[in-house]
Motif scaffolding. Structure first.
Motif, PDB file in Angstrom:
ATOM      1  N   ALA A 110     -33.060   5.941  -5.322  1.00 25.32           N
ATOM      2  CA  ALA A 110     -34.135   6.169  -4.354  1.00 25.32           C
ATOM      3  C   ALA A 110     -33.630   6.992  -3.174  1.00 25.32           C
ATOM      4  O   ALA A 110     -34.337   7.890  -2.694  1.00 25.32           O
ATOM      5  CB  ALA A 110     -34.704   4.840  -3.868  1.00 25.32           C
ATOM      6  N   ALA A 111     -32.421   6.719  -2.716  1.00 26.07           N
ATOM      7  CA  ALA A 111     -31.848   7.488  -1.609  1.00 26.07           C
ATOM      8  C   ALA A 111     -31.635   8.942  -2.031  1.00 26.07           C
ATOM      9  O   ALA A 111     -31.898   9.867  -1.252  1.00 26.07           O
ATOM     10  CB  ALA A 111     -30.534   6.867  -1.151  1.00 26.07           C
ATOM     11  N   ALA A 112     -31.180   9.157  -3.258  1.00 23.31           N
ATOM     12  CA  ALA A 112     -30.980  10.520  -3.749  1.00 23.31           C
ATOM     13  C   ALA A 112     -32.317  11.259  -3.830  1.00 23.31           C
ATOM     14  O   ALA A 112     -32.409  12.436  -3.449  1.00 23.31           O
ATOM     15  CB  ALA A 112     -30.297  10.491  -5.110  1.00 23.31           C
ATOM     16  N   ARG A 113     -33.360  10.582  -4.311  1.00 20.71           N
ATOM     17  CA  ARG A 113     -34.686  11.218  -4.378  1.00 20.71           C
ATOM     18  C   ARG A 113     -35.198  11.555  -2.981  1.00 20.71           C
ATOM     19  O   ARG A 113     -35.785  12.604  -2.758  1.00 20.71           O
ATOM     20  CB  ARG A 113     -35.678  10.318  -5.111  1.00 20.71           C
ATOM     21  CG  ARG A 113     -35.475  10.283  -6.608  1.00 20.71           C
ATOM     22  CD  ARG A 113     -36.634   9.611  -7.331  1.00 20.71           C
ATOM     23  NE  ARG A 113     -36.910   8.263  -6.868  1.00 20.71           N
ATOM     24  CZ  ARG A 113     -36.314   7.164  -7.333  1.00 20.71           C
ATOM     25  NH1 ARG A 113     -35.400   7.260  -8.263  1.00 20.71           N
ATOM     26  NH2 ARG A 113     -36.649   5.979  -6.864  1.00 20.71           N
ATOM     27  N   ALA A 114     -34.953  10.661  -2.028  1.00 22.15           N
ATOM     28  CA  ALA A 114     -35.392  10.916  -0.648  1.00 22.15           C
ATOM     29  C   ALA A 114     -34.644  12.112  -0.059  1.00 22.15           C
ATOM     30  O   ALA A 114     -35.244  12.951   0.619  1.00 22.15           O
ATOM     31  CB  ALA A 114     -35.161   9.677   0.209  1.00 22.15           C
ATOM     32  N   ARG A 115     -33.346  12.198  -0.327  1.00 18.83           N
ATOM     33  CA  ARG A 115     -32.582  13.359   0.159  1.00 18.83           C
ATOM     34  C   ARG A 115     -33.099  14.648  -0.456  1.00 18.83           C
ATOM     35  O   ARG A 115     -33.263  15.653   0.223  1.00 18.83           O
ATOM     36  CB  ARG A 115     -31.090  13.194  -0.177  1.00 18.83           C
ATOM     37  CG  ARG A 115     -30.312  12.379   0.821  1.00 18.83           C
ATOM     38  CD  ARG A 115     -28.821  12.488   0.606  1.00 18.83           C
ATOM     39  NE  ARG A 115     -28.403  12.130  -0.749  1.00 18.83           N
ATOM     40  CZ  ARG A 115     -28.150  10.900  -1.178  1.00 18.83           C
ATOM     41  NH1 ARG A 115     -28.288   9.887  -0.355  1.00 18.83           N
ATOM     42  NH2 ARG A 115     -27.772  10.683  -2.413  1.00 18.83           N
ATOM     43  N   GLU A 116     -33.365  14.610  -1.772  1.00 17.68           N
ATOM     44  CA  GLU A 116     -33.875  15.802  -2.449  1.00 17.68           C
ATOM     45  C   GLU A 116     -35.229  16.209  -1.882  1.00 17.68           C
ATOM     46  O   GLU A 116     -35.496  17.396  -1.669  1.00 17.68           O
ATOM     47  CB  GLU A 116     -33.975  15.559  -3.955  1.00 17.68           C
ATOM     48  CG  GLU A 116     -32.635  15.465  -4.641  1.00 17.68           C
ATOM     49  CD  GLU A 116     -32.753  14.997  -6.085  1.00 17.68           C
ATOM     50  OE1 GLU A 116     -33.898  14.865  -6.593  1.00 17.68           O
ATOM     51  OE2 GLU A 116     -31.695  14.756  -6.693  1.00 17.68           O
ATOM     52  N   ALA A 117     -36.096  15.238  -1.631  1.00 18.95           N
ATOM     53  CA  ALA A 117     -37.417  15.537  -1.072  1.00 18.95           C
ATOM     54  C   ALA A 117     -37.275  16.113   0.330  1.00 18.95           C
ATOM     55  O   ALA A 117     -37.981  17.056   0.701  1.00 18.95           O
ATOM     56  CB  ALA A 117     -38.284  14.280  -1.038  1.00 18.95           C
TER      57      ALA A 117
ATOM     58  N   ALA B 103     -26.188  -5.374  -9.321  1.00 19.64           N
ATOM     59  CA  ALA B 103     -25.759  -4.015  -9.661  1.00 19.64           C
ATOM     60  C   ALA B 103     -26.968  -3.132  -9.957  1.00 19.64           C
ATOM     61  O   ALA B 103     -27.006  -1.966  -9.550  1.00 19.64           O
ATOM     62  CB  ALA B 103     -24.802  -4.051 -10.848  1.00 19.64           C
ATOM     63  N   SER B 104     -27.961  -3.665 -10.643  1.00 20.41           N
ATOM     64  CA  SER B 104     -29.182  -2.899 -10.922  1.00 20.41           C
ATOM     65  C   SER B 104     -29.895  -2.532  -9.624  1.00 20.41           C
ATOM     66  O   SER B 104     -30.378  -1.403  -9.472  1.00 20.41           O
ATOM     67  CB  SER B 104     -30.132  -3.699 -11.806  1.00 20.41           C
ATOM     68  OG  SER B 104     -29.565  -3.896 -13.084  1.00 20.41           O
ATOM     69  N   ASP B 105     -29.958  -3.475  -8.682  1.00 21.56           N
ATOM     70  CA  ASP B 105     -30.570  -3.189  -7.383  1.00 21.56           C
ATOM     71  C   ASP B 105     -29.820  -2.065  -6.665  1.00 21.56           C
ATOM     72  O   ASP B 105     -30.447  -1.174  -6.081  1.00 21.56           O
ATOM     73  CB  ASP B 105     -30.571  -4.436  -6.491  1.00 21.56           C
ATOM     74  CG  ASP B 105     -31.538  -5.499  -6.962  1.00 21.56           C
ATOM     75  OD1 ASP B 105     -32.384  -5.201  -7.839  1.00 21.56           O
ATOM     76  OD2 ASP B 105     -31.448  -6.636  -6.448  1.00 21.56           O
ATOM     77  N   VAL B 106     -28.498  -2.107  -6.708  1.00 19.92           N
ATOM     78  CA  VAL B 106     -27.688  -1.066  -6.049  1.00 19.92           C
ATOM     79  C   VAL B 106     -27.963   0.291  -6.674  1.00 19.92           C
ATOM     80  O   VAL B 106     -28.141   1.289  -5.967  1.00 19.92           O
ATOM     81  CB  VAL B 106     -26.183  -1.422  -6.110  1.00 19.92           C
ATOM     82  CG1 VAL B 106     -25.324  -0.255  -5.670  1.00 19.92           C
ATOM     83  CG2 VAL B 106     -25.897  -2.649  -5.263  1.00 19.92           C
ATOM     84  N   VAL B 107     -28.034   0.345  -7.994  1.00 23.01           N
ATOM     85  CA  VAL B 107     -28.308   1.611  -8.681  1.00 23.01           C
ATOM     86  C   VAL B 107     -29.694   2.124  -8.303  1.00 23.01           C
ATOM     87  O   VAL B 107     -29.871   3.320  -8.024  1.00 23.01           O
ATOM     88  CB  VAL B 107     -28.177   1.443 -10.213  1.00 23.01           C
ATOM     89  CG1 VAL B 107     -28.729   2.644 -10.952  1.00 23.01           C
ATOM     90  CG2 VAL B 107     -26.723   1.199 -10.591  1.00 23.01           C
ATOM     91  N   GLU B 108     -30.687   1.238  -8.264  1.00 19.73           N
ATOM     92  CA  GLU B 108     -32.038   1.650  -7.888  1.00 19.73           C
ATOM     93  C   GLU B 108     -32.081   2.176  -6.460  1.00 19.73           C
ATOM     94  O   GLU B 108     -32.740   3.181  -6.180  1.00 19.73           O
ATOM     95  CB  GLU B 108     -33.011   0.485  -8.044  1.00 19.73           C
ATOM     96  CG  GLU B 108     -33.306   0.124  -9.481  1.00 19.73           C
ATOM     97  CD  GLU B 108     -34.183  -1.114  -9.607  1.00 19.73           C
ATOM     98  OE1 GLU B 108     -34.761  -1.551  -8.597  1.00 19.73           O
ATOM     99  OE2 GLU B 108     -34.280  -1.637 -10.725  1.00 19.73           O
TER     100      GLU B 108
END
Length: 77
Positions: free
Chosen positions: A53-60, A44-49
């Motif tokens: 990371a995907a959200a940060r990549a989309r924002e960037a 679950a921690s891996d999924v959250v990470e």
């Protein structure tokens, strides 16, 4: 020894043996439950990470597109 004493001793030994085996089985099961719970928590921690990371990549990517170039062209990314 009387038949009663022999039967009583047999029941006592069988009961003690059963209690010991049940205790060992319970220890095995509780350890397995603990380990499975730990692994599910790690997953679950891996999924959250990965989601973060995907959200940060989309924002960037969106920020890069707003400046007029793709994030792939940005040397700081």
């Amino acid at each position: 020894m009387s038949r009663f004493e022999i039967a009583k001793d047999t029941v006592q030994v069988v009961t003690e043996s059963a209690a010991s085996h049940v205790g060992r089985i319970a220890t095995i099961l509780s350890g397995a439950v603990r380990e499975v719970t730990h692994e599910v928590g790690e997953w679950a921690s891996d999924v959250v990470e990965m989601r973060d990371a995907a959200a940060r990549a989309r924002e960037a990517d969106l920020a890069g597109n707003a400046r007029g170039f793709d994030a792939e062209d940005d040397p700081t990314v």
